[in-house]
Design an enzyme around this catalytic site. Structure first.
Site, PDB file in Angstrom:
ATOM      1  N   GLU A 126       0.607  -1.406   0.311  1.00  0.00           N
ATOM      2  CA  GLU A 126      -0.037   0.174  -0.307  1.00  0.00           C
ATOM      3  C   GLU A 126       1.414   1.436   0.015  1.00  0.00           C
ATOM      4  O   GLU A 126       0.674   1.898  -1.090  1.00  0.00           O
ATOM      5  CB  GLU A 126      -0.548  -0.268   0.711  1.00  0.00           C
ATOM      6  CG  GLU A 126      -2.085   0.750   1.462  1.00  0.00           C
ATOM      7  CD  GLU A 126      -3.070   0.543   2.477  1.00  0.00           C
ATOM      8  OE1 GLU A 126      -4.021   1.620   2.886  1.00  0.00           O
ATOM      9  OE2 GLU A 126      -2.984  -0.301   2.580  1.00  0.00           O
ATOM     10  N   GLN A 135       0.729   5.217   6.568  1.00  0.00           N
ATOM     11  CA  GLN A 135       1.844   4.766   6.228  1.00  0.00           C
ATOM     12  C   GLN A 135       2.950   5.729   5.632  1.00  0.00           C
ATOM     13  O   GLN A 135       2.719   6.894   5.351  1.00  0.00           O
ATOM     14  CB  GLN A 135       1.723   4.271   4.272  1.00  0.00           C
ATOM     15  CG  GLN A 135       0.408   2.795   4.683  1.00  0.00           C
ATOM     16  CD  GLN A 135      -0.372   2.591   4.592  1.00  0.00           C
ATOM     17  OE1 GLN A 135      -1.149   3.867   4.253  1.00  0.00           O
ATOM     18  NE2 GLN A 135      -1.479   1.782   5.353  1.00  0.00           N
TER      19      GLN A 135
END
EC number: 3.6.1.6
Length: 482
Positions: free
Chosen positions: A226, A260
């Site tokens: 991701e 992230q």
């Protein structure tokens, strides 16, 4: 002549903002000039296409002839029958002599919504590089995880989005257009059997559709991919993947269930001091990259609310009330996330405000998030998803343009929101908690300095900042991420 031939291949990527369930907005972007050429490998069910080199993917030189002005954006309303057709605009037909058109359909099953990205590619002739012509984007809410106990209803949301794909992709292309769904933190937070039931339901819906269903078409995407694929998207859209200097930008993505951080280290110390699993290597357009990347499951914005409230994984939801100094004193309501409903409240007879709130969210971040050596320097980071949304809602940036801020600006705005909760409550009773969490995550978590500059963006060059574009490239090119 070479420049003219390259110029004929130049396009841009149009994408637009999220819609709401059941149907709130559909956006479609036609072929635009001034974009990037993509080295692309066709799937096994289509005719083979040649790879392109980094050299012949460079943008036109500054003295190249000026391109035509941009075509107006076309956006759809709530009437599905009014979706625009896929045939190219007159300008596109004059600029590119299309001899082969193919499509890819990528579903992003996030924790708070499911989005579909429908990409259109053009292969002008057998020896030319393919081009990304345009993108169609649509979204529904809530996300698949909200249907953990009713997977058939989750499947219905996918059927709805497939209708958008059928409206966008010509019928003659359905059988060779791949449909892919990648689920993220929303499903990663569910018990394995419930997540599997949802994914199996989606696979059945795909099999019923007229589209091509590749192997592993429905999967739970790991956090590393991701982050890497979001980095690919942003650096592609900003043109950094075509520069021989390998000067790139980092990305900060804040979703509902996970967050992230990904960047290309300039210092060997960053690599050597990082946990081994935080370094990812992959092949991209004839180059090998080594990135620092990690996804923190449970540290997305909405999951962090639960953790701050002490509600993450708690039982007794029918009678327990979860309180926080980050909420207005007189606030109390039922709040649903991931298919579960929580009773949440402010502290009626206690105190509220930034300092107490910061202390609460600190427990969610401190000692959990690794601080990479290099972020204390001058690296450039693009921040999007909830970083962008909350900055807009709090008035930190303009929603139509995005903006450049320093980390200290998030802190200043968080203090203002928390100390004036009554003023900001109509926007969101969670705004104080969210802004404080973002501030704490950036400072105490990743270790950014107050002066670190962040570029907040929802779109870049009219294209959505999402891992979906990078994932589509990966499907066709196989980046071999490890």
């Amino acid at each position: 002549m070479a420049q003219q031939k390259l110029l004929a291949l130049v396009v841009s990527i149009w994408a637009c903002m999220w819609g709401l369930f059941p149907v709130e907005g559909t956006y479609y972007g036609h072929h635009i000039y001034n974009s990037h050429v993509i080295g692309h490998r066709m799937p096994s069910h289509a005719a083979p296409r040649p790879y392109g080199s980094m050299d012949n993917q460079l943008p036109p030189e500054p003295h190249a002839p000026e391109v035509s002005p941009r075509a107006p954006e076309v956006s759809g309303g709530t009437d599905m029958s009014g979706l625009p057709e896929v045939s190219g605009a007159p300008e596109m037909q004059q600029t590119v002599n299309v001899s082969r058109v193919y499509f890819g359909v990528m579903f992003d099953a996030g924790s708070t919504g499911t989005r579909v990205h429908i990409y259109k590619f053009i292969q002008k002739d057998p020896v030319a590089l393919p081009v990304l012509d345009n993108e169609m984007y649509h979204a529904v809410k809530p996300g698949l995880s909200a249907y953990a106990d009713k997977p058939d209803m989750g499947g219905d949301t996918i059927r709805q989005l497939l209708k958008v794909a059928k409206k966008t992709v010509p019928k003659s292309e359905w059988k060779q257009t791949p449909v892919i769904l990648k689920a993220t933190a929303g499903l990663r937070l569910l018990p394995e059997e419930k997540a599997r039931a949802l994914l199996d339901e989606v696979k059945e819906v795909f099999e019923e559709s007229p589209f091509f269903v590749p192997n592993n078409s429905v999967s739970l995407m790991n956090g590393t991919n991701e982050g890497v694929l979001a980095w690919v998207t942003v650096n592609f859209l900003t043109g950094h993947l075509y520069a021989k200097t390998r000067k790139t930008v980092g990305i900060l993505d804040l979703g509902g269930g996970s967050t992230q951080i990904t960047f290309l280290p300039k210092s060997k110390k960053t690599v050597h001091t990082a946990p081994p699993s935080y370094i990812a290597r992959f092949n991209l357009f004839n180059s090998t990259y080594e990135l620092y990347t990690h996804s923190y499951l449970g540290n997305g914005l909405v999951a962090a609310r639960l953790a701050t409230l002490g509600a993450l994984g708690a039982d007794g939801l029918d009678w327990k009330v979860f309180t926080s100094s980050c909420l207005p004193k007189k606030f109390r309501e039922d709040w649903t996330f991931g298919g579960l409903t929580y009773k949440v409240s402010g502290v009626p007879d206690g105190y509220a405000g930034y300092k107490l709130c910061y202390y609460e969210v600190m427990r969610v971040v401190k000692g959990v998030v690794h601080q990479p050596y290099e972020v204390k320097g001058s690296s450039i980071f693009y921040a999007f998803s909830y970083y962008y949304d909350r900055a807009v809602e709090s008035g930190l940036i303009d929603g139509s343009r995005g903006g450049v801020v320093e980390v200290r600006d998030f802190k200043k705005k968080a203090k203002e929101v928390c100390n004036k909760m009554t003023k900001y409550r109509p926007i969101s009773p969670f705004l104080c908690m969210d802004m404080t969490y973002i501030t704490c995550l950036l400072k105490e978590g990743f270790g950014f300095k107050d002066s670190t500059v962040l570029q907040l963006a929802k779109k870049i060059n009219n294209a959505e900042t999402s891992w979906a574009l990078g994932a589509t490239f990966d499907h066709f090119n196989n980046f071999n991420i490890h």
